[in-house]
Structures are given as structure tokens and as C-alpha cells.
Enzyme design. Structure first.
Site, PDB file in Angstrom:
ATOM      1  CG  ASN A   1      -1.890   1.084   1.289  1.00  0.00           C
ATOM      2  OD1 ASN A   1      -1.845   2.005   0.459  1.00  0.00           O
ATOM      3  ND2 ASN A   1      -2.796   1.044   2.245  1.00  0.00           N
TER       4      ASN A   1
ATOM      5  NE  ARG B   1      -6.412   1.179  -0.053  1.00  0.00           N
ATOM      6  CZ  ARG B   1      -6.493   2.351   0.538  1.00  0.00           C
ATOM      7  NH1 ARG B   1      -5.434   2.895   1.113  1.00  0.00           N
ATOM      8  NH2 ARG B   1      -7.623   2.994   0.556  1.00  0.00           N
TER       9      ARG B   1
ATOM     10  CG  HIS C   1     -13.971   2.891   2.360  1.00  0.00           C
ATOM     11  ND1 HIS C   1     -14.862   3.802   2.885  1.00  0.00           N
ATOM     12  CD2 HIS C   1     -12.755   3.267   2.789  1.00  0.00           C
ATOM     13  CE1 HIS C   1     -14.211   4.701   3.590  1.00  0.00           C
ATOM     14  NE2 HIS C   1     -12.925   4.408   3.551  1.00  0.00           N
TER      15      HIS C   1
ATOM     16  NE  ARG D   1     -12.026  12.014   4.354  1.00  0.00           N
ATOM     17  CZ  ARG D   1     -11.847  10.758   3.956  1.00  0.00           C
ATOM     18  NH1 ARG D   1     -12.537  10.282   2.938  1.00  0.00           N
ATOM     19  NH2 ARG D   1     -10.990   9.979   4.546  1.00  0.00           N
TER      20      ARG D   1
ATOM     21  CD  GLU E   1      -9.729  -1.926   3.344  1.00  0.00           C
ATOM     22  OE1 GLU E   1      -9.283  -1.826   4.509  1.00  0.00           O
ATOM     23  OE2 GLU E   1     -10.075  -0.946   2.671  1.00  0.00           O
TER      24      GLU E   1
END
Ligand code: ADP
Length: 402
Positions: A7, A90, A179, A239, A385
């Protein structure tokens, strides 16, 4: 097969080495401060963490450093680099180009380059991570797994924004979601628990620092809360999620914000942090709520109300509901948020088991938190993940040998 999951961020690179015969994690770690000086932290089950400071001018140097540690007799777990059968990356944004994981080829790299506009920082870092692996391990096949891919099945009326169509086309503006790898994993687990994929209507709630909710019908996403960017949808740590678009121009005019400043404001200063004025972290807010802090309570109430509204909306979109899944930092651990979000959903057949919900945190297994008589089961499914990335890399690379 041993698969290295990577990642890559702009100055960091996280990794995990999987043995796909049993999906055991053999080692994992993080290279930080790439391009500055270089720091590697390496973890292996049952061993003390190993820390190494070594120059990492670029991502190639970081990959070389981590391979050096993986093959080292003292700190490693493989005897040489050729034991690594595949690398799985990823990738945050695959635009509309990628609806599934793919083997790295020159054409794939070119298409990924076109996604730069959609996620400039991430895409640049991913490309450096891929180049680094190509330079350090030229004979090892690489596979890309996209956070957006699982959402590519949405119908056009769910992914198109009501702005002039020509602009959508010109700038590739549409709902992409994010996601996706997590939604895919937990919805897949939920289908397994239900014993079927066909005829399933599942709502997956990935609630972390960044949060998104998806409607997954018959194993395919039909809608998701994140949009053109991961700013859309739910209130998040920092956010704002979906707000009246007129607020954006209003604040820009009245506060004198440039587009860049406004972007920073919406991404870093809003959400739970902005409302509470205290913290973006739900653990801090939980403590503040318990101590009677009204703004922390309001920040959490907004989130739970929004989760409830998405569950209602997506049940309507799917014409029913068979299961709800909670995952990620908040979904797996904040019992109060799950409880509040599921309250008043009895019309849908949702009934939590309060004691099971209360004790379900920091779990590594899947746990059903709804009561025996809840028509719709509610599960906490810890996301994984990296496992999906390792499995895709193994599958795609193994198929090359056939
Ligand atoms: P990211 O989007 O960065 O991957 P995570 O999935 O790690 O985020 O989620 C981070 C959020 O989860 C934070 O708000 C944090 O407070 C919350 N969280 C993580 N662990 C716990 C815990 N044990 N109890 C309550 N909240 C937790």
C-alpha cells in the site's frame, strides 16, 4: 504462494507478506519518510518489532530495504526473494477503467496514469510503488486491486450527478465510491453467512476515519455513499460529507477562501472534528459525551442519524433488506454508534441484542449482534482488505500458469 501486499503512499509504503495456503500473515511493516531519510518498522508474529533506519531516496529503495529485511536470517521469514510469487497493490482510484483487479502490463500502467486527475496524490504514489517493485523484483508479477472497482456495477442513474452531461463526460465526473475492497470483503462474508449470494440485499457500513455505506444486491453494488471523491456521503472524522453545495460558495465568498483552501477546509476541518470542536477520533468523542459535552453528542448524533437514513434509503433502493454489516474502526468498536444507528429500525425488522452489541469490540471474528428474533440479522465483520488483495493476486498470477 507467498504474496507481498503493498500500500504505497507518497512518503510511506505499508506491506504485508501472506502465505495464501492458509492466509497467514508472515510479516508486515511500514517504510516511512521515503525521500526524506528512511525508517522501516517490521513486525512478525511472536517476535519483537525490528526497526531500521536506512536511506530511502525513493520507493525502489524502500522496496529493496523491506526485501532485505524479509530475507535476512535474523529478522526475516523467507530465504530469498524468488519465494515471493506475486505482489498485490492497493490502488485508491481506478476511474471507470477498472471494474476488477488486473495484472500489471504497460497498457494498465498507461490507464492508471489517466486516473491521476481523479486522485493525484494517491495515484502518483501508487505508480512509484509499482515502479519500485518492478525495479527491485523485475521477474515477479504484480496485480492491482482498486478501491473503486467493486462499485463499478452501479446503474447510471445512481452514479450520474445531475449537472450538464457534457461536463460529466469532459471531466469524468460521476460517483465512483471508495472502500470497495472492504465492502466487497464484508458483503462476501455476509453472503457466506447467509448461505447464498443470489437474492441477497445487504447494507455494508464501513465506518472509520473515512466512512461509506453501500447497498449490495445479489453480490453487486447498486449504490454507495462516497462519490466523485471520498468527500461525499457521511459525516467523517474531518470530512464534511454531503452538504448543500451552496454552502461551499457561501463560505468561499464570506471567508475569502480559494478553491484549494476550501478543499482543505472540507477535508480536514469539518466532520466530527468541526462539529465537536474537540477531536476527529470517536474514542475522544465517546469520553466527552459521557462527560456531558453537548457538541460531542451533536457530532455523534449527526453521524448516527445519517447512518439510519442511508439504511432506510438503501432498503428502499433494493426493495428490502436481508442483512446489515458494520465494519472498520467505528463499525467494529463503537457500540453506542451501532446501537443509536439501529434504533427505530423495527419497521425494517432490525432488532439488536443489546448485551451482545455491548461486548462486541476489538473482535477478530464475525459476530451477530442482532437478537434471535430480528428478521434482519446485523453483523460486525472485521474488514480485511489486505487478504482480498493477496487472494486476487494469487488467483490472477496462478491463472497465468495454466
Ligand atoms: P481509517 O479510515 O483511518 O482506516 P479506522 O478504520 O482505523 O480509520 O477507524 C478510525 C476510527 O475508529 C476512529 O474514530 C477511532 O476512534 C475509532 N476506533 C478505533 N478503535 C476503536 C475502539 N477500540 N473503540 C472505539 N473506537 C475506535
Amino acid at each position: 504462494m507467498k504474496v507481498l501486499v503493498v500500500n504505497a503512499g507518497s512518503s510511506s509504503l505499508k506491506y504485508q507478506l501472506f502465505d495464501t495456503s492458509d492466509y497467514e500473515v508472515l510479516a508486515k511493516g511500514n517504510c516511512e519518510r521515503i525521500g526524506i531519510d528512511g525508517r522501516l518498522t517490521h513486525k512478525m508474529p511472536g517476535r519483537d518489532d525490528f526497526k531500521l533506519e536506512t536511506p530511502m531516496l525513493d520507493h525502489t529503495a524502500a522496496i529493496k530495504a523491506l526485501i532485505g529485511v524479509l530475507v535476512s536470517p535474523e529478522h526475516g521469514c523467507i530465504s530469498n526473494m524468488s519465494e515471493i510469487g506475486a505482489v498485490g497493490h492497493r490502488i485508491v482510484h481506478g476511474g471507470a477503467y477498472f471494474s476488477e483487479s488486473v495484472l500489471v502490463t504497460p497498457e494498465v500502467i498507461e490507464k492508471l496514469g489517466h486516473c491521476r486527475d481523479l486522485a493525484p496524490l494517491h495515484t502518483g504514489a501508487h505508480l512509484m510503488g509499482i515502479e519500485g517493485c518492478t525495479a527491485a523484483m523485475p521477474d515477479t508479477p504484480q496485480v492491482l486491486v482498486f478501491d473503486t472497482a467493486f462499485h463499478q456495477t452501479m446503474p447510471d442513474y445512481a452514479y450520474t450527478y445531475p449537472i450538464p452531461y457534457e461536463l460529466c463526460e469532459k471531466y469524468s465526473i460521476r460517483r465512483y465510491g471508495a472502500h470497495g475492497t472492504s465492502h466487497r470483503y464484508v458483503s462476501g462474508e455476509m453472503c457466506r453467512l447467509l448461505g447464498r449470494t443470489g437474492g441477497t440485499k445487504i447494507i455494508t457500513c464501513h465506518l472509520g476515519n473515512g466512512s461509506s455505506i453501500s447497498a449490495v444486491k445479489d453480490g453487486r453494488v447498486i449504490d454507495t455513499s462516497m462519490g466523485f471523491t471520498p468527500l461525499d456521503g457521511l459525516e467523517m472524522g474531518t470530512r464534511c460529507g454531503s452538504i448543500d453545495p451552496a454552502i461551499v460558495t457561501f463560505i468561499m465568498e464570506h471567508e475569502g477562501y480559494s478553491p484549494a483552501r476550501m478543499n482543505e477546509f472540507m477535508n480536514k476541518e469539518c466532520g466530527l472534528l468541526g462539529v465537536s470542536g474537540l477531536s476527529s477520533d470517536c474514542r475522544d468523542l465517546g469520553e466527552a459525551v459521557a462527560a456531558g459535552n453537548d457538541r460531542a453528542r451533536l457530532a455523534e448524533d449527526i453521524l448516527t442519524y445519517q447512518i439510519k437514513k442511508y439504511i432506510g434509503a438503501y432498503s428502499a433502493a433494493m426493495n428490502g433488506l436481508d442483512a446489515i454489516v458494520f465494519t472498520a474502526g467505528i463499525g467494529e468498536n463503537r457500540t453506542e454508534i451501532r446501537k443509536a444507528a439501529c434504533e427505530g429500525l423495527d419497521y425494517l425488522g432490525v432488532k439488536l441484542a443489546p448485551e451482545i452489541n455491548e461486548r462486541t469490540k476489538l473482535q477478530s471474528e464475525n459476530v451477530r449482534i442482532s437478537s434471535e428474533d430480528s428478521r434482519v440479522p446485523v453483523w460486525v465483520i472485521p474488514t480485511n482488505e489486505e487478504l482480498v488483495i493477496a487472494a486476487d493476486a494469487e488467483r490472477i498470477v496462478s491463472s497465468l500458469r495454466k
